[in-house]
Design a protein around this motif. Structure first.
Motif, PDB file in Angstrom:
ATOM      1  N   THR A 110       0.807  -1.236   0.000  1.00  0.00           N
ATOM      2  CA  THR A 110       0.000   0.000   0.000  1.00  0.00           C
ATOM      3  C   THR A 110       0.835   1.280   0.000  1.00  0.00           C
ATOM      4  O   THR A 110       0.355   2.351  -0.333  1.00  0.00           O
ATOM      5  N   HIS A 111       2.094   1.190   0.483  1.00  0.00           N
ATOM      6  CA  HIS A 111       2.988   2.350   0.617  1.00  0.00           C
ATOM      7  C   HIS A 111       2.412   3.439   1.511  1.00  0.00           C
ATOM      8  O   HIS A 111       2.598   4.633   1.240  1.00  0.00           O
ATOM      9  N   SER A 112       1.714   3.031   2.552  1.00  0.00           N
ATOM     10  CA  SER A 112       1.133   4.005   3.477  1.00  0.00           C
ATOM     11  C   SER A 112       2.237   4.756   4.230  1.00  0.00           C
ATOM     12  O   SER A 112       3.141   4.139   4.799  1.00  0.00           O
ATOM     13  N   PRO A 113       2.166   6.100   4.267  1.00  0.00           N
ATOM     14  CA  PRO A 113       3.170   6.889   5.002  1.00  0.00           C
ATOM     15  C   PRO A 113       3.146   6.591   6.506  1.00  0.00           C
ATOM     16  O   PRO A 113       4.164   6.721   7.183  1.00  0.00           O
ATOM     17  N   LEU A 114       1.980   6.169   7.004  1.00  0.00           N
ATOM     18  CA  LEU A 114       1.876   5.841   8.438  1.00  0.00           C
ATOM     19  C   LEU A 114       2.680   4.572   8.737  1.00  0.00           C
ATOM     20  O   LEU A 114       3.407   4.496   9.726  1.00  0.00           O
ATOM     21  N   ASP A 115       2.538   3.587   7.852  1.00  0.00           N
ATOM     22  CA  ASP A 115       3.317   2.356   8.033  1.00  0.00           C
ATOM     23  C   ASP A 115       4.807   2.619   7.818  1.00  0.00           C
ATOM     24  O   ASP A 115       5.653   1.999   8.464  1.00  0.00           O
ATOM     25  N   PHE A 116       5.116   3.523   6.907  1.00  0.00           N
ATOM     26  CA  PHE A 116       6.530   3.846   6.661  1.00  0.00           C
ATOM     27  C   PHE A 116       7.174   4.377   7.949  1.00  0.00           C
ATOM     28  O   PHE A 116       8.263   3.966   8.343  1.00  0.00           O
ATOM     29  N   LEU A 117       6.461   5.272   8.628  1.00  0.00           N
ATOM     30  CA  LEU A 117       6.966   5.813   9.895  1.00  0.00           C
ATOM     31  C   LEU A 117       7.081   4.703  10.947  1.00  0.00           C
ATOM     32  O   LEU A 117       8.092   4.592  11.648  1.00  0.00           O
ATOM     33  N   PHE A 118       6.039   3.888  11.036  1.00  0.00           N
ATOM     34  CA  PHE A 118       6.047   2.780  12.005  1.00  0.00           C
ATOM     35  C   PHE A 118       7.273   1.880  11.778  1.00  0.00           C
ATOM     36  O   PHE A 118       7.978   1.528  12.725  1.00  0.00           O
ATOM     37  N   LEU A 119       7.529   1.531  10.524  1.00  0.00           N
ATOM     38  CA  LEU A 119       8.653   0.640  10.205  1.00  0.00           C
ATOM     39  C   LEU A 119       9.983   1.332  10.490  1.00  0.00           C
ATOM     40  O   LEU A 119      10.900   0.736  11.060  1.00  0.00           O
ATOM     41  N   ASN A 120      10.059   2.609  10.124  1.00  0.00           N
ATOM     42  CA  ASN A 120      11.301   3.347  10.343  1.00  0.00           C
ATOM     43  C   ASN A 120      11.664   3.396  11.828  1.00  0.00           C
ATOM     44  O   ASN A 120      12.832   3.389  12.191  1.00  0.00           O
ATOM     45  N   ARG A 121      10.616   3.400  12.692  1.00  0.00           N
ATOM     46  CA  ARG A 121      10.883   3.496  14.122  1.00  0.00           C
ATOM     47  C   ARG A 121      10.914   2.135  14.816  1.00  0.00           C
ATOM     48  O   ARG A 121      11.111   2.082  16.028  1.00  0.00           O
ATOM     49  N   SER A 122      10.705   1.058  14.073  1.00  0.00           N
ATOM     50  CA  SER A 122      10.774  -0.248  14.737  1.00  0.00           C
ATOM     51  C   SER A 122      11.641  -1.256  13.983  1.00  0.00           C
ATOM     52  O   SER A 122      11.718  -2.419  14.363  1.00  0.00           O
ATOM     53  N   CYS A 123      12.308  -0.782  12.925  1.00  0.00           N
ATOM     54  CA  CYS A 123      13.176  -1.711  12.197  1.00  0.00           C
ATOM     55  C   CYS A 123      14.579  -1.681  12.804  1.00  0.00           C
ATOM     56  O   CYS A 123      14.880  -0.846  13.654  1.00  0.00           O
ATOM     57  N   PHE A 124      15.427  -2.538  12.315  1.00  0.00           N
ATOM     58  CA  PHE A 124      16.785  -2.647  12.833  1.00  0.00           C
ATOM     59  C   PHE A 124      17.562  -1.357  12.553  1.00  0.00           C
ATOM     60  O   PHE A 124      17.690  -0.926  11.407  1.00  0.00           O
ATOM     61  N   ASN A 125      18.050  -0.737  13.611  1.00  0.00           N
ATOM     62  CA  ASN A 125      18.889   0.470  13.509  1.00  0.00           C
ATOM     63  C   ASN A 125      18.264   1.645  12.764  1.00  0.00           C
ATOM     64  O   ASN A 125      18.986   2.506  12.259  1.00  0.00           O
ATOM     65  N   GLY A 126      16.950   1.674  12.623  1.00  0.00           N
ATOM     66  CA  GLY A 126      16.291   2.791  11.929  1.00  0.00           C
ATOM     67  C   GLY A 126      16.766   2.973  10.496  1.00  0.00           C
ATOM     68  O   GLY A 126      16.854   4.096   9.999  1.00  0.00           O
ATOM     69  N   MET A 127      17.068   1.857   9.843  1.00  0.00           N
ATOM     70  CA  MET A 127      17.594   1.969   8.478  1.00  0.00           C
ATOM     71  C   MET A 127      16.481   2.066   7.445  1.00  0.00           C
ATOM     72  O   MET A 127      15.355   1.658   7.686  1.00  0.00           O
ATOM     73  N   ILE A 128      16.832   2.593   6.268  1.00  0.00           N
ATOM     74  CA  ILE A 128      15.906   2.568   5.136  1.00  0.00           C
ATOM     75  C   ILE A 128      16.637   1.842   4.012  1.00  0.00           C
ATOM     76  O   ILE A 128      17.673   2.304   3.546  1.00  0.00           O
ATOM     77  N   ARG A 129      16.129   0.693   3.640  1.00  0.00           N
ATOM     78  CA  ARG A 129      16.797  -0.083   2.597  1.00  0.00           C
ATOM     79  C   ARG A 129      15.756  -0.874   1.811  1.00  0.00           C
ATOM     80  O   ARG A 129      14.757  -1.320   2.385  1.00  0.00           O
ATOM     81  N   PHE A 130      15.974  -0.996   0.522  1.00  0.00           N
ATOM     82  CA  PHE A 130      15.014  -1.688  -0.347  1.00  0.00           C
ATOM     83  C   PHE A 130      15.743  -2.759  -1.153  1.00  0.00           C
ATOM     84  O   PHE A 130      16.926  -2.602  -1.458  1.00  0.00           O
ATOM     85  N   ASN A 131      15.020  -3.818  -1.513  1.00  0.00           N
ATOM     86  CA  ASN A 131      15.638  -4.837  -2.371  1.00  0.00           C
ATOM     87  C   ASN A 131      15.501  -4.422  -3.837  1.00  0.00           C
ATOM     88  O   ASN A 131      14.964  -3.355  -4.140  1.00  0.00           O
ATOM     89  N   LYS A 132      15.958  -5.285  -4.731  1.00  0.00           N
ATOM     90  CA  LYS A 132      15.964  -4.925  -6.162  1.00  0.00           C
ATOM     91  C   LYS A 132      14.559  -4.711  -6.715  1.00  0.00           C
ATOM     92  O   LYS A 132      14.368  -4.013  -7.701  1.00  0.00           O
ATOM     93  N   ARG A 133      13.575  -5.357  -6.058  1.00  0.00           N
ATOM     94  CA  ARG A 133      12.186  -5.167  -6.518  1.00  0.00           C
ATOM     95  C   ARG A 133      11.571  -3.907  -5.919  1.00  0.00           C
ATOM     96  O   ARG A 133      10.394  -3.630  -6.104  1.00  0.00           O
ATOM     97  N   GLY A 134      12.372  -3.156  -5.162  1.00  0.00           N
ATOM     98  CA  GLY A 134      11.891  -1.905  -4.575  1.00  0.00           C
ATOM     99  C   GLY A 134      11.121  -2.113  -3.279  1.00  0.00           C
ATOM    100  O   GLY A 134      10.419  -1.211  -2.819  1.00  0.00           O
ATOM    101  N   GLU A 135      11.243  -3.321  -2.683  1.00  0.00           N
ATOM    102  CA  GLU A 135      10.506  -3.590  -1.433  1.00  0.00           C
ATOM    103  C   GLU A 135      11.378  -3.251  -0.225  1.00  0.00           C
ATOM    104  O   GLU A 135      12.575  -3.575  -0.211  1.00  0.00           O
ATOM    105  N   PHE A 136      10.750  -2.635   0.763  1.00  0.00           N
ATOM    106  CA  PHE A 136      11.447  -2.330   2.018  1.00  0.00           C
ATOM    107  C   PHE A 136      11.829  -3.666   2.664  1.00  0.00           C
ATOM    108  O   PHE A 136      10.976  -4.530   2.846  1.00  0.00           O
ATOM    109  N   ASN A 137      13.113  -3.844   2.988  1.00  0.00           N
ATOM    110  CA  ASN A 137      13.509  -5.180   3.465  1.00  0.00           C
ATOM    111  C   ASN A 137      14.344  -5.168   4.750  1.00  0.00           C
ATOM    112  O   ASN A 137      15.080  -6.112   5.013  1.00  0.00           O
TER     113      ASN A 137
END
Ligand SMILES: C[S@@+](CC[C@H](N)C(=O)[O-])C[C@H]1O[C@@H](n2cnc3c(N)ncnc32)[C@H](O)[C@@H]1O
Length: 283
Positions: A110-137
């Motif tokens: 869905t690319h929801s900005p709310l989920d993006f924030l949630f993931l950014n604040r609960s993922c490993f080391n607050g990283m932003i990284r995507f795989n080759k298919r453009g998926e947040f991983n």
């Protein structure tokens, strides 16, 4: 600004310049009559703290840009964000890792900005990284109690601060490459560039190599505007050779900095940062 508190934005990115904001501010022109152009916006920590009256913030990561576009439009608000973090934080505390991956999968469809924030604040080391298919991983930080009341309040206050900045600043956000942003910069522009660091491992939305560094330099020269470029100078093992080859025509100022590798406080890696500029520094 050394004594002032630096405001930390709600979304973190690798290479965030929180500690370097006072250093950058010494050399940046945020004059009333100029327009601040930031083609590598990232977390926004530089622009949000320097707070120029007029600015164009741009970036190729569509989710970072969309978050601020929607906040500016009011389609998401600090109150909506609070409710989202409370509800999803509760589910995370009940279901732990499983729920983090539910949100990650949902975000990737869905690319929801709310989920993006949630993931950014609960993922490993607050990283932003995507795989080759453009998926947040980025994997989970393994903290089911991540969204405590105090933590939610901290994040929501960061959002409120940005909402307040939007009220009395003329800022626009664009998802586009640095070349378009620089070529469209108006006559009274001052350009601050913080590209991925050349010659260092990066995990951004796009990769960065010598050809891109050269294209950035050419675009800046063609524009004729005053600019500042953040980059690395040297560490105990290596020097940034491009400062002499590509950026040899610039003035340079340095500052010591420490990067954290992983979560441990003791893993601090010293690095000398450089600010390159096409004018004579007076700061
Ligand atoms: C070093 S980070 C910027 C950090 C930012 N100054 C901060 O303090 O948070 C570089 C940013 O450039 C973006 N980027 C990568 N390639 C780009 C390109 N070709 N054009 C514009 N932005 C790009 C990345 O998505 C990343 O957010």
């Amino acid at each position: 600004m050394n004594d002032e508190k630096v405001f930390v934005p709600p979304i973190k990115t690798q290479g965030i310049k929180t500690k370097l904001v006072p250093f950058i501010k010494k050399y940046a022109d945020v004059d009333k009559n100029s327009i601040w152009i930031e083609p590598f916006f990232g977390s926004g920590v530089v622009g949000f703290n320097l707070a120029p009256e007029k600015a164009i913030f741009s970036e190729t990561n569509p989710y970072l840009v969309d978050f601020y576009l929607q906040l500016k439009k009011g389609t998401i608000t600090s109150q909506i964000i609070r409710e989202h973090l409370e509800e999803n934080g509760r589910l995370l505390s009940e279901k732990d890792e499983t729920y983090y991956y539910v949100v990650r999968e949902r975000f990737n469809s869905t690319h929801s900005p709310l989920d993006f924030l949630f993931l950014n604040r609960s993922c490993f080391n607050g990283m932003i990284r995507f795989n080759k298919r453009g998926e947040f991983n980025v994997p989970y930080c393994h903290k089911p109690q991540r969204f405590s009341k105090a933590y939610i309040t901290k994040v929501v206050n960061q959002v409120i601060h940005v909402e307040q900045l939007f009220r009395n600043h003329d800022w626009s956000f664009q998802c586009q490459s640095f070349e378009k942003t620089i070529s469209e910069a108006p006559g009274n522009a001052f350009i601050y560039c913080d590209p991925p660091y050349i010659g260092r491992h990066v995990d951004y939305y796009d990769s960065w190599d010598e050809e891109q560094e050269q294209r950035l330099c050419d675009a800046l020269k063609r524009s004729g505007h005053q600019f500042l470029l953040s980059t690395w100078d040297h560490n105990q093992y290596r020097e940034n050779q491009y400062l002499q080859t590509i950026w040899g025509f610039c003035s340079k100022v340095n500052q010591e900095h420490f990067y954290h590798v992983g979560a441990r406080e003791k893993n601090r890696v010293p690095m000398t940062e450089a600010l390159m500029m096409n004018f004579t520094p007076t700061g």
